[in-house]
Design a protein around this motif. Structure first.
Motif, PDB file in Angstrom:
ATOM      1  N   VAL A  26       0.867  -1.185   0.000  1.00 59.29           N
ATOM      2  CA  VAL A  26       0.000   0.000   0.000  1.00 59.29           C
ATOM      3  C   VAL A  26       0.895   1.223   0.000  1.00 59.29           C
ATOM      4  N   ARG A  27       0.710   2.089  -0.971  1.00 56.43           N
ATOM      5  CA  ARG A  27       1.497   3.320  -1.067  1.00 56.43           C
ATOM      6  C   ARG A  27       0.845   4.434  -0.247  1.00 56.43           C
ATOM      7  N   VAL A  28       1.677   5.180   0.497  1.00 58.56           N
ATOM      8  CA  VAL A  28       1.233   6.378   1.207  1.00 58.56           C
ATOM      9  C   VAL A  28       2.211   7.511   0.897  1.00 58.56           C
ATOM     10  N   PHE A  29       1.836   8.725   1.272  1.00 62.89           N
ATOM     11  CA  PHE A  29       2.667   9.898   1.044  1.00 62.89           C
ATOM     12  C   PHE A  29       3.240  10.450   2.348  1.00 62.89           C
ATOM     13  N   GLY A  30       4.429  11.039   2.249  1.00 65.25           N
ATOM     14  CA  GLY A  30       4.907  11.941   3.291  1.00 65.25           C
ATOM     15  C   GLY A  30       4.256  13.283   3.038  1.00 65.25           C
ATOM     16  N   ASP A  31       4.362  13.704   1.806  1.00 64.58           N
ATOM     17  CA  ASP A  31       3.678  14.829   1.170  1.00 64.58           C
ATOM     18  C   ASP A  31       4.312  16.183   1.453  1.00 64.58           C
ATOM     19  N   LYS A  32       3.944  16.872   2.520  1.00 57.41           N
ATOM     20  CA  LYS A  32       4.342  18.273   2.674  1.00 57.41           C
ATOM     21  C   LYS A  32       5.153  18.522   3.953  1.00 57.41           C
ATOM     22  N   ILE A  33       6.110  19.440   3.841  1.00 60.88           N
ATOM     23  CA  ILE A  33       6.771  19.970   5.030  1.00 60.88           C
ATOM     24  C   ILE A  33       5.890  21.098   5.563  1.00 60.88           C
ATOM     25  N   VAL A  34       5.447  20.970   6.792  1.00 56.95           N
ATOM     26  CA  VAL A  34       4.541  21.970   7.377  1.00 56.95           C
ATOM     27  C   VAL A  34       5.317  23.266   7.585  1.00 56.95           C
ATOM     28  N   PRO A  35       4.932  24.365   6.930  1.00 55.59           N
ATOM     29  CA  PRO A  35       5.759  25.581   6.931  1.00 55.59           C
ATOM     30  C   PRO A  35       5.962  26.226   8.289  1.00 55.59           C
TER      31      PRO A  35
END
Length: 302
Positions: free
Chosen positions: A130-139
Motif C-alpha cells: 500500500v502506497r502512502v505519502f509523506g507529502d508536505k513539510i509543514v511551513p
C-alpha cells in the motif's frame, strides 16, 4: 525466489519482490492513474493484451478510495480475483492518498484510518503493498517535526500490517524527493512491513539527483517503482511519452536491474491530474514497447 513464500519475503525485510506473471511476461505494470475513464474490465483487457504482468490500482473511474469500489465489495471481490487469475495478472500495489505529514489530530486520524483500510483491502486482494505519502513539510514547524511525524505514521501502519502479507511503502513525492531525507525516514521507520516506492521522476526532476546517487543511497529500501518521462515547459514540466523527454528512465532501469531489484517497473502516467497529456490508449502501449527495449538492454528477458 520461488523457494520462499511472500510472507517469509516480507518478514525478513527484503527490499525486492519477485514480479512473476504469465510465462513470457516481463515484470511491468501500469497505474490506473493513467486511465481514469477505463472501467475494471477495460483495465484488465488492456493489461492482458499488452502483456503487462501487474496493475497498480490508483483509483478507478474517478473514485480514488478503492474501498468504495463495487469490484472490491464483499459481494464481488472473489469474482474480481478470479478475473485477475484468469488473465494471469497481479495487483502490484494499492495507491492510497494517506498523508503522513498531517498534524491536526482529526485530519491525522483520517489519514491513518485510510491507510489501515487500504491495508485490509490489499490483504484481501493479495496485493503486497500500500502506497502512502509523506507529502508536505509543514511551513510553520521545523522540518524535523514533520519528518518525525512521518516516521511515526509509517511505524503505526507498519505495525498494523504485521501478519497481513502487506507492507506500507512511502513514495518519493511532494516535499520528500531528496535521498538524505528519504534515508532518514526509512531508517527511522525501519521494519519488515515498511519500505519505499521510488518515483524516479520526482527524485531526478524535483530532487535534482542523479539516479545512480539516489539508488546508491536508498536502493536497499526500494520495493516498487514509478517510471515516467517529461521535459521542461515554462516553470515546470510536461509529461511526455517514455523516451521522448529528458528524464533518464533508461539509466534508472539499468541501475535497478544491476542492483538486483526484482519488483515491477511501473508506469505512472498522470492522466487523471493532467488531462492534456496523451491518452492512455497511446501512452500505455508505448511504455510497454519502450520498457521492453530498456529491460532487454539491462539483461532482463521474458
Amino acid at each position: 525466489m520461488s523457494e520462499i513464500t511472500r510472507r517469509e519475503f516480507v518478514e525478513f525485510g527484503m527490499t525486492i519482490l519477485p514480479a512473476m506473471g504469465k510465462a513470457g511476461r516481463l515484470p511491468i505494470a501500469f497505474s490506473t492513474l493513467g486511465c481514469p475513464k477505463w472501467d475494471w474490465k477495460t483495465i484488465l483487457q488492456h493489461a492482458s493484451r499488452l502483456s503487462y504482468a501487474a496493475i497498480e490500482l490508483r483509483g478507478i473511474q474517478g473514485e480514488m478510495d478503492l474501498t468504495r469500489r463495487p469490484e472490491f465489495s464483499a459481494a464481488r471481490i472473489k469474482q474480481s480475483l478470479r478475473e485477475l487469475e484468469g488473465l494471469e495478472l497481479r495487483i502490484s500495489d494499492l495507491g492510497a492518498s494517506a498523508r503522513m505529514h498531517e498534524f491536526e489530530p482529526s485530519k491525522r486520524a483520517l489519514q491513518l484510518e485510510e491507510g489501515k483500510r487500504f491495508i485490509d483491502l490489499a490483504h484481501r486482494l493479495l496485493a503486497p503493498y500500500v502506497r502512502v505519502f509523506g507529502d508536505k513539510i509543514v511551513p510553520e514547524q521545523p522540518k524535523q517535526a514533520t519528518v518525525d511525524r512521518i516516521i511515526a505514521g509509517l511505524r503505526e501502519l507498519g505495525e498494523y500490517a504485521k501478519g497481513s502479507d502487506v507492507a506500507v511503502i512511502l513514495e518519493s513525492h511532494g516535499d520528500f524527493t531528496d535521498s538524505p531525507t528519504l534515508l532518514e525516514i526509512m531508517k527511522g521507520a525501519e521494519m519488515p512491513t515498511v519500505g519505499l516506492l521510488w518515483d524516479a521522476h520526482h527524485t531526478a526532476v524535483a530532487g535534482k539527483e542523479n539516479p545512480a546517487h539516489t539508488f546508491r543511497e536508498i536502493g536497499r529500501y526500494v520495493r516498487h517503482t514509478h517510471l515516467k518521462d517529461s521535459k521542461p515547459e515554462g516553470d515546470g514540466v510536461r509529461y511526455v511519452l517514455t523516451g521522448k523527454g529528458t528524464v533518464p528512465v533508461r539509466e534508472t532501469v539499468r541501475l535497478l536491474a544491476a542492483g538486483g531489484y526484482r519488483g515491477y517497473y511501473c508506469f505512472e502516467w498522470e492522466k487523471a491530474w493532467h488531462p492534456e497529456i496523451d491518452e492512455p490508449e497511446v501512452a500505455i502501449p508505448h511504455f510497454a514497447h519502450v520498457i521492453r527495449e530498456y529491460l532487454s538492454e539491462a539483461g532482463i528477458t521474458g
